[in-house]
Design a protein around this motif. Structure first.
Motif, PDB file in Angstrom:
ATOM      1  N   TYR A  82      28.070   5.309  79.300  1.00  0.00           N
ATOM      2  CA  TYR A  82      29.034   5.545  78.347  1.00  0.00           C
ATOM      3  C   TYR A  82      30.144   4.644  78.187  1.00  0.00           C
ATOM      4  O   TYR A  82      30.332   4.282  76.985  1.00  0.00           O
ATOM      5  CB  TYR A  82      29.419   6.635  78.839  1.00  0.00           C
ATOM      6  CG  TYR A  82      30.542   7.367  77.540  1.00  0.00           C
ATOM      7  CD1 TYR A  82      30.481   8.751  76.301  1.00  0.00           C
ATOM      8  CD2 TYR A  82      31.602   7.346  77.112  1.00  0.00           C
ATOM      9  CE1 TYR A  82      30.662   8.617  75.859  1.00  0.00           C
ATOM     10  CE2 TYR A  82      32.385   7.871  76.373  1.00  0.00           C
ATOM     11  CZ  TYR A  82      32.598   8.583  75.577  1.00  0.00           C
ATOM     12  OH  TYR A  82      32.872   8.967  74.395  1.00  0.00           O
ATOM     13  N   SER A  83      30.302   4.306  79.118  1.00  0.00           N
ATOM     14  CA  SER A  83      31.548   3.075  78.807  1.00  0.00           C
ATOM     15  C   SER A  83      30.877   1.216  77.723  1.00  0.00           C
ATOM     16  O   SER A  83      31.776   1.058  77.426  1.00  0.00           O
ATOM     17  CB  SER A  83      32.209   2.716  80.361  1.00  0.00           C
ATOM     18  OG  SER A  83      32.961   3.735  80.602  1.00  0.00           O
ATOM     19  N   GLY A  84      30.319   1.763  78.270  1.00  0.00           N
ATOM     20  CA  GLY A  84      29.465   0.381  77.919  1.00  0.00           C
ATOM     21  C   GLY A  84      29.073   0.414  76.751  1.00  0.00           C
ATOM     22  O   GLY A  84      29.127  -0.836  76.064  1.00  0.00           O
ATOM     23  N   ARG A  85      28.160   1.100  76.272  1.00  0.00           N
ATOM     24  CA  ARG A  85      28.044   1.597  74.717  1.00  0.00           C
ATOM     25  C   ARG A  85      28.875   0.989  74.110  1.00  0.00           C
ATOM     26  O   ARG A  85      29.461   1.006  73.032  1.00  0.00           O
ATOM     27  CB  ARG A  85      27.688   2.637  74.286  1.00  0.00           C
ATOM     28  CG  ARG A  85      26.186   2.931  75.576  1.00  0.00           C
ATOM     29  CD  ARG A  85      25.384   3.978  75.023  1.00  0.00           C
ATOM     30  NE  ARG A  85      23.696   3.765  75.910  1.00  0.00           N
ATOM     31  CZ  ARG A  85      23.179   4.935  76.260  1.00  0.00           C
ATOM     32  NH1 ARG A  85      24.415   5.267  77.302  1.00  0.00           N
ATOM     33  NH2 ARG A  85      21.512   4.986  77.260  1.00  0.00           N
ATOM     34  N   VAL A  86      30.470   2.078  74.211  1.00  0.00           N
ATOM     35  CA  VAL A  86      31.647   2.283  73.667  1.00  0.00           C
ATOM     36  C   VAL A  86      32.194   0.530  73.341  1.00  0.00           C
ATOM     37  O   VAL A  86      32.676  -0.217  72.476  1.00  0.00           O
ATOM     38  CB  VAL A  86      32.590   2.810  74.402  1.00  0.00           C
ATOM     39  CG1 VAL A  86      34.228   2.978  73.831  1.00  0.00           C
ATOM     40  CG2 VAL A  86      32.732   4.576  74.290  1.00  0.00           C
ATOM     41  N   ALA A  87      32.000   0.017  74.400  1.00  0.00           N
ATOM     42  CA  ALA A  87      32.211  -1.614  75.055  1.00  0.00           C
ATOM     43  C   ALA A  87      31.752  -2.078  73.814  1.00  0.00           C
ATOM     44  O   ALA A  87      31.944  -2.791  73.213  1.00  0.00           O
ATOM     45  CB  ALA A  87      32.001  -1.894  76.129  1.00  0.00           C
ATOM     46  N   GLN A  88      30.524  -1.997  73.394  1.00  0.00           N
ATOM     47  CA  GLN A  88      29.160  -2.808  72.786  1.00  0.00           C
ATOM     48  C   GLN A  88      30.542  -2.333  70.923  1.00  0.00           C
ATOM     49  O   GLN A  88      30.048  -2.830  70.283  1.00  0.00           O
ATOM     50  CB  GLN A  88      28.837  -1.944  72.802  1.00  0.00           C
ATOM     51  CG  GLN A  88      27.622  -2.338  73.702  1.00  0.00           C
ATOM     52  CD  GLN A  88      25.626  -2.257  74.106  1.00  0.00           C
ATOM     53  OE1 GLN A  88      25.065  -2.246  73.416  1.00  0.00           O
ATOM     54  NE2 GLN A  88      25.403  -0.963  74.910  1.00  0.00           N
ATOM     55  N   LEU A  89      30.332  -0.676  71.340  1.00  0.00           N
ATOM     56  CA  LEU A  89      30.962  -0.657  70.303  1.00  0.00           C
ATOM     57  C   LEU A  89      32.406  -1.671  69.654  1.00  0.00           C
ATOM     58  O   LEU A  89      32.829  -1.808  68.325  1.00  0.00           O
ATOM     59  CB  LEU A  89      31.145   0.918  69.551  1.00  0.00           C
ATOM     60  CG  LEU A  89      30.013   1.763  69.618  1.00  0.00           C
ATOM     61  CD1 LEU A  89      30.584   3.582  69.466  1.00  0.00           C
ATOM     62  CD2 LEU A  89      29.353   0.980  67.615  1.00  0.00           C
ATOM     63  N   ALA A  90      33.249  -1.259  70.527  1.00  0.00           N
ATOM     64  CA  ALA A  90      34.094  -2.607  70.261  1.00  0.00           C
ATOM     65  C   ALA A  90      33.740  -4.128  69.674  1.00  0.00           C
ATOM     66  O   ALA A  90      34.642  -4.467  69.137  1.00  0.00           O
ATOM     67  CB  ALA A  90      35.042  -2.187  71.639  1.00  0.00           C
ATOM     68  N   ALA A  91      32.890  -4.055  70.564  1.00  0.00           N
ATOM     69  CA  ALA A  91      32.621  -5.531  70.157  1.00  0.00           C
ATOM     70  C   ALA A  91      32.130  -5.570  68.896  1.00  0.00           C
ATOM     71  O   ALA A  91      32.340  -6.601  67.945  1.00  0.00           O
ATOM     72  CB  ALA A  91      31.635  -5.676  71.331  1.00  0.00           C
ATOM     73  N   ILE A  92      31.375  -4.795  68.650  1.00  0.00           N
ATOM     74  CA  ILE A  92      30.637  -5.167  66.652  1.00  0.00           C
ATOM     75  C   ILE A  92      31.790  -5.013  65.709  1.00  0.00           C
ATOM     76  O   ILE A  92      32.111  -5.798  65.172  1.00  0.00           O
ATOM     77  CB  ILE A  92      30.027  -3.789  67.460  1.00  0.00           C
ATOM     78  CG1 ILE A  92      28.427  -3.203  67.606  1.00  0.00           C
ATOM     79  CG2 ILE A  92      29.392  -3.345  65.203  1.00  0.00           C
ATOM     80  CD1 ILE A  92      27.898  -2.731  67.486  1.00  0.00           C
ATOM     81  N   THR A  93      32.860  -3.751  66.338  1.00  0.00           N
ATOM     82  CA  THR A  93      34.055  -5.022  65.346  1.00  0.00           C
ATOM     83  C   THR A  93      34.861  -5.477  65.406  1.00  0.00           C
ATOM     84  O   THR A  93      35.196  -5.898  64.374  1.00  0.00           O
ATOM     85  CB  THR A  93      35.116  -3.322  65.362  1.00  0.00           C
ATOM     86  OG1 THR A  93      35.879  -3.219  66.434  1.00  0.00           O
ATOM     87  CG2 THR A  93      34.561  -1.782  65.280  1.00  0.00           C
ATOM     88  N   LYS A  94      34.543  -6.121  66.482  1.00  0.00           N
ATOM     89  CA  LYS A  94      35.393  -7.757  66.430  1.00  0.00           C
ATOM     90  C   LYS A  94      34.971  -8.068  66.034  1.00  0.00           C
ATOM     91  O   LYS A  94      35.136  -9.323  65.037  1.00  0.00           O
ATOM     92  CB  LYS A  94      35.243  -7.966  68.575  1.00  0.00           C
ATOM     93  CG  LYS A  94      35.723  -9.144  68.736  1.00  0.00           C
ATOM     94  CD  LYS A  94      35.366  -9.380  70.021  1.00  0.00           C
ATOM     95  CE  LYS A  94      35.142 -11.155  70.539  1.00  0.00           C
ATOM     96  NZ  LYS A  94      37.721 -11.292  70.686  1.00  0.00           N
ATOM     97  N   LEU A  95      33.313  -8.574  65.331  1.00  0.00           N
ATOM     98  CA  LEU A  95      32.380  -9.259  65.175  1.00  0.00           C
ATOM     99  C   LEU A  95      32.476  -9.182  63.444  1.00  0.00           C
ATOM    100  O   LEU A  95      32.280  -9.692  62.682  1.00  0.00           O
ATOM    101  CB  LEU A  95      30.867  -9.336  65.371  1.00  0.00           C
ATOM    102  CG  LEU A  95      30.816 -10.160  66.631  1.00  0.00           C
ATOM    103  CD1 LEU A  95      29.664 -10.188  67.878  1.00  0.00           C
ATOM    104  CD2 LEU A  95      30.965 -11.998  67.257  1.00  0.00           C
TER     105      LEU A  95
END
Length: 282
Positions: A239-252
């Motif tokens: 769960y945390s890793g998928r949320v982290a990926q969404l956060a990384a996507i918003t960053k990029l």
């Protein structure tokens, strides 16, 4: 103002400040200059009586020169980072020019080349298992840091970003948190020997954030993205890793909005759709 709002003028001005710093530490600048994102920083090898070192200069308006990104390298220079493969900060100077604050950092020299000239990887590379193992060890040591109040992205900001970008309301209570490098992409990693560069932004983030940024920065090189996922699945597929990926996507995607890496937009949105589907099933 010490420079205009043009890239050429800013680069010239930064190089002048780098020369000022080199004179202060009694060294000779050699090799090509390396500029950071939007010409905010410049660095170069400097030859000194103690051997080759790296000299880096960062400039900010006075009002912005007191935050976490200003002190990141020095904050990551204590014994808790001893097992992390990173340059050491040896000396530091600061001065003011007009309304700009300048900071020069003298660091140990890393002879290995970065894997890319910018954060995104678009080609093929074969990295040995020993390199991936060293990266995992280094990031594990970073995640074990507990003493800092530095934050890359807090729960309120994260929740607001994901609501705005994807309409996803995360469950903050389900998140695991750990310290992360915060900007782990291909121009901050070297080979054949692994060194992790640029510690401006490290701090607390959802667990798996570093792996998430690296994975998202690899989406244009599917074989490499598969390698990242293989080595960090234990973090990304949570769960945390998928949320982290969404956060990384918003960053990029913020970079895309600024006109950088436009070819990332489609694969990042495709990845976000897959992640949102997975999160809805949990």
């Amino acid at each position: 103002m010490p420079f205009d709002d043009t890239t050429a003028d800013q680069r010239t001005w930064l190089c002048g400040q780098l020369a000022v710093a080199a004179a202060q530490v009694k060294g000779t600048l050699t090799g090509r200059h390396s500029f950071g994102w939007h010409e905010r920083t410049v660095g170069a090898r400097i030859d000194t009586p103690d051997g080759p070192l790296w000299l880096r200069v960062i400039s900010e308006h006075e009002r912005w020169s007191r935050g976490d990104s200003w002190t990141g390298n020095s904050d990551a220079n204590d014994e808790t980072f001893a097992s992390v493969p990173k340059p050491m900060l040896l000396d530091m100077l600061e001065w003011t020019v007009g309304d700009q604050r300048v900071r020069a950092e003298l660091m140990t020299y890393v002879p290995d080349e970065t894997l890319a000239d910018d954060m995104i990887f678009r080609s093929h590379v074969e990295l040995p298992e020993a390199w991936w193992a060293a990266l995992r060890r280094g990031l594990r040591a970073v995640s074990a840091v507990r003493h800092t109040k530095r934050v890359i992205i807090g729960d309120d900001v994260l929740r607001h970003h994901l609501l705005a970008a994807f309409g996803f309301d995360l469950d903050v209570d389900r998140l695991d948190w750990s310290c992360a490098h915060g900007d782990l992409h291909w121009s901050n990693l070297t080979a054949p020997t692994l060194w992790i560069l640029d510690w401006e932004h490290w701090g607390w983030a959802p667990r798996g954030y570093d792996a998430a940024v690296l994975y998202c920065a690899s989406t244009l090189a599917p074989d490499l993205a598969a390698q990242v996922h293989q080595h960090f699945a234990d973090q990304l597929d949570t769960y945390s890793g998928r949320v982290a990926q969404l956060a990384a996507i918003t960053k990029l995607l913020c970079r895309v909005e600024d006109g950088d890496h436009l070819d990332l937009a489609k694969p990042l949105h495709q990845l976000a759709a897959a992640l949102l589907w997975q999160l809805q099933q949990e």
